[in-house]
Design a protein around this motif. Structure first.
Motif, PDB file in Angstrom:
ATOM      1  N   LEU A 136       0.526  -1.262   0.113  1.00 14.59           N
ATOM      2  CA  LEU A 136       0.204  -0.013   0.011  1.00 14.59           C
ATOM      3  C   LEU A 136       0.685   1.170  -0.046  1.00 14.59           C
ATOM      4  CD1 LEU A 136      -2.814  -1.055   2.426  1.00 14.59           C
ATOM      5  CD2 LEU A 136      -3.189  -0.546  -0.094  1.00 14.59           C
ATOM      6  N   THR A 137       1.955   1.416   0.861  1.00 14.81           N
ATOM      7  CA  THR A 137       2.555   2.571   1.140  1.00 14.81           C
ATOM      8  C   THR A 137       3.556   2.799  -0.537  1.00 14.81           C
ATOM      9  OG1 THR A 137       4.415   1.384   2.017  1.00 14.81           O
ATOM     10  CG2 THR A 137       2.831   2.651   3.461  1.00 14.81           C
ATOM     11  N   THR A 138       3.907   1.707  -0.834  1.00 16.27           N
ATOM     12  CA  THR A 138       4.625   1.750  -2.338  1.00 16.27           C
ATOM     13  C   THR A 138       3.945   2.362  -3.444  1.00 16.27           C
ATOM     14  OG1 THR A 138       6.290   0.117  -1.448  1.00 16.27           O
ATOM     15  CG2 THR A 138       6.148   0.592  -3.828  1.00 16.27           C
ATOM     16  N   ALA A 139       2.656   1.964  -3.332  1.00 20.94           N
ATOM     17  CA  ALA A 139       1.828   2.144  -4.476  1.00 20.94           C
ATOM     18  C   ALA A 139       1.375   3.769  -4.094  1.00 20.94           C
ATOM     19  CB  ALA A 139       0.522   1.299  -4.321  1.00 20.94           C
ATOM     20  N   VAL A 140       1.070   4.006  -3.156  1.00 19.87           N
ATOM     21  CA  VAL A 140       0.645   5.535  -2.893  1.00 19.87           C
ATOM     22  C   VAL A 140       1.893   6.509  -3.145  1.00 19.87           C
ATOM     23  CG1 VAL A 140       0.093   7.151  -0.992  1.00 19.87           C
ATOM     24  CG2 VAL A 140      -1.149   5.196  -0.967  1.00 19.87           C
ATOM     25  N   ASN A 141       3.218   5.965  -2.737  1.00 16.17           N
ATOM     26  CA  ASN A 141       4.444   6.830  -3.228  1.00 16.17           C
ATOM     27  C   ASN A 141       4.530   6.866  -4.648  1.00 16.17           C
ATOM     28  OD1 ASN A 141       5.285   8.171  -0.804  1.00 16.17           O
ATOM     29  ND2 ASN A 141       6.064   6.168  -0.077  1.00 16.17           N
ATOM     30  N   LEU A 154      -0.744  12.944  -4.022  1.00 13.22           N
ATOM     31  CA  LEU A 154      -1.544  11.794  -3.360  1.00 13.22           C
ATOM     32  C   LEU A 154      -0.849  11.380  -1.993  1.00 13.22           C
ATOM     33  CD1 LEU A 154      -3.786   9.813  -3.046  1.00 13.22           C
ATOM     34  CD2 LEU A 154      -2.223   8.216  -4.289  1.00 13.22           C
ATOM     35  N   THR A 155       0.458  11.245  -1.914  1.00 14.00           N
ATOM     36  CA  THR A 155       1.253  10.784  -0.673  1.00 14.00           C
ATOM     37  C   THR A 155       0.818  12.164   0.357  1.00 14.00           C
ATOM     38  OG1 THR A 155       2.964   9.845  -1.867  1.00 14.00           O
ATOM     39  CG2 THR A 155       3.637  10.339   0.433  1.00 14.00           C
ATOM     40  N   LEU A 204       4.462   5.824   5.183  1.00 10.39           N
ATOM     41  CA  LEU A 204       4.685   6.737   3.912  1.00 10.39           C
ATOM     42  C   LEU A 204       5.791   7.644   3.911  1.00 10.39           C
ATOM     43  CD1 LEU A 204       0.878   7.724   3.397  1.00 10.39           C
ATOM     44  CD2 LEU A 204       2.452   6.352   1.714  1.00 10.39           C
ATOM     45  N   ALA A 205       5.962   8.240   4.760  1.00 15.48           N
ATOM     46  CA  ALA A 205       7.122   9.293   5.174  1.00 15.48           C
ATOM     47  C   ALA A 205       8.375   8.794   5.169  1.00 15.48           C
ATOM     48  CB  ALA A 205       6.984  10.320   6.398  1.00 15.48           C
TER      49      ALA A 205
END
Length: 470
Positions: A155-160, A166-167, A313-314
């Motif tokens: 999920l985090t990889t996809a958002v980034n 978006l991130t 994410l960060a």
């Protein structure tokens, strides 16, 4: 105008092309992050709910003066934050400690600092995802830890990968939720205290069992909670007016995070005076049950889960930026690490790599995973403090000045900051020091190969360095 400045002047979200970039692919990170966005990233990196998680450990080590330990740690790390703020103003580059050391101390030194920090930045996402997965497993035990780890990484990889916009939005929502739930927990504690008033309001700050050695030892542990305030400097190329935004963000992140940690610890210490607990690692959960009941305690876990996802994410965002900058410089293979996606303007391969490294967490305990990442962080902190002193020596005759205030800000403060980070390094476990030194030795060997025994120059962006040293 420098290439970095040209990139920042491009329309928000539009990749900045560069001369010589293949097939029109961008080779500069771009964006228009506001001060609020950058500060939110920094707070997410530090994880607002972390104070609840480690409160018991800090209170036990400090004999019931956890807020004092957090205040001491905040003051100590603030010294290094001031050094980062100065460097971010003078050198607004996304490489953070790596870029500062490369441009001020020299390319070989910069390489080794970047290599050491890479240990922290490469594996810290793994730790963030592992912590998040452990919390989710505790909340939903039917799903194994390894499955949660895969979900979190994906999920985090996809958002980034989708892009910075978006991130930024997801990060603001999740960090806001985490802060809200932490404050809600504090509100429940205050209501509880109204019916069970404490015997002393000063005991959490200092009491009969307090000792300077205990508080300083607890502060050294608490200082690890502040790792990540420096990560906002990796967003220098994606922030609006980076020379102003990034320095202010660094100071705000350490100030807001430190005061939040100390305030929450103070209230928790009023609810549970002293430093004796049945299990220091689950104090926040048992305290949540005490002040709000079982259902509320279950909901407080949401704060850790939301904060954990925002932190993931960060952390991955900043890690991918450091990898990209080192790839762009040719220190790492440029075709892999220096490439930006033509549609999203994000370093997709760097993001995928950090996600792949996160899979290492499938076979590691949390204790093992966290044992070696601090080595690189503290070495980077020390290097940035040294860079401020070097900058002063180089520029005092060129307009910087040599008055008492300048001398204090550019020499005394960074030397104190360096002293603190060197001390913290000595407090690391033998395992962490051994792994860190081996990693550094491997980096030196790679540098020797890269420069053919220093017969070739270390890859760097000399023109960019000259342009940004203002």
């Amino acid at each position: 105008m420098s290439p970095a400045q040209e990139a920042r002047s491009a329309p928000a979200g539009a990749p900045a092309g560069a001369a010589g970039a293949p097939d029109g692919a961008p080779d500069r990170l771009t964006g228009s992050l506001s001060l609020t966005s950058v500060v939110t990233f920094g707070l997410a990196y530090m994880a607002p709910s972390l104070v609840m998680v480690i409160f018991g450990v800090i209170a036990a080590a400090s004999a019931g003066t956890a807020p004092t330990a957090f205040l001491v740690a905040t003051s100590a790390m603030f010294l290094t934050a001031l050094s980062y703020a100065k460097m971010a103003r003078h050198i607004p580059a996304a490489g953070s400690a790596y870029s500062y050391a490369r441009r001020l101390i020299g390319s070989p030194a910069g390489f080794l600092v970047g290599w050491a920090v890479l240990l922290d930045y490469l594996f810290l996402p793994m730790v963030a995802w592992l912590v998040q997965s452990l919390y989710l497993h505790a909340q939903f035990p039917a799903v194994p830890v390894w499955a949660w780890l895969l979900i979190n990484i994906g999920l985090t990889t996809a958002v980034n990968i989708v892009g910075l916009t978006l991130t930024d939005r997801v990060n603001k929502v999740l960090t806001g939720l985490a802060v809200f739930l932490v404050l809600l927990f504090v509100a429940y504690c205050l209501v509880h205290l109204s019916g069970h008033p404490p015997t002393s309001y000063t005991a959490p700050l200092w009491n009969a069992d307090s000792a300077l050695g205990g508080v300083s030892a607890a502060a050294a542990i608490a200082a690890y909670s502040y790792l990540g305030f420096d990560a906002v400097t990796t967003l220098s190329e994606e922030a609006r007016d980076a020379r102003r935004t990034i320095p202010r963000a660094v100071v705000l992140v350490i100030s807001i995070g430190g005061l939040l940690f100390a305030a929450v610890a103070y209230v928790m210490q009023l609810v549970h005076p002293g430093g004796v607990f049945d299990d220091p690692q689950i104090v926040s959960y048992t305290m949540s049950v005490e002040v709000g009941g079982q259902t509320f305690a279950d909901w407080t876990n949401i704060a850790a889960i939301a904060g954990g996802f925002a932190s993931g994410l960060a952390v991955q965002l900043s890690s991918s930026r450091l990898l990209h900058i080192m790839g762009r410089d040719g220190v790492l293979p440029k075709r892999v690490f220096g490439a930006l996606n033509t549609r999203t303007g994000t370093p997709v391969l760097c993001l995928v790599l950090t996600g792949a490294v996160g899979l290492v967490g499938l076979d590691l305990s949390l204790e093992t995973a966290t044992s070696f990442i601090n080595f690189g962080a503290f070495l980077g902190f020390t290097a940035v403090n040294a860079c401020v002193v070097v900058y002063y020596v180089r520029h005092r005759a060129a307009g910087l000045g040599s008055g008492p205030a300048t001398l204090f800000g550019y020499v005394v403060v960074p030397l104190l900051g360096a002293g603190v980070t060197v001390y913290l390094t000595t407090r690391l476990s033998p395992v962490a020091l051994t792994i860190g030194c081996c990693w550094l030795a491997a980096g030196f060997a790679y540098l020797l190969w890269l420069t053919r025994g220093f017969r070739r120059p270390t890859p760097s962006l000399a023109a960019d360095a000259a342009a940004d040293l203002a």
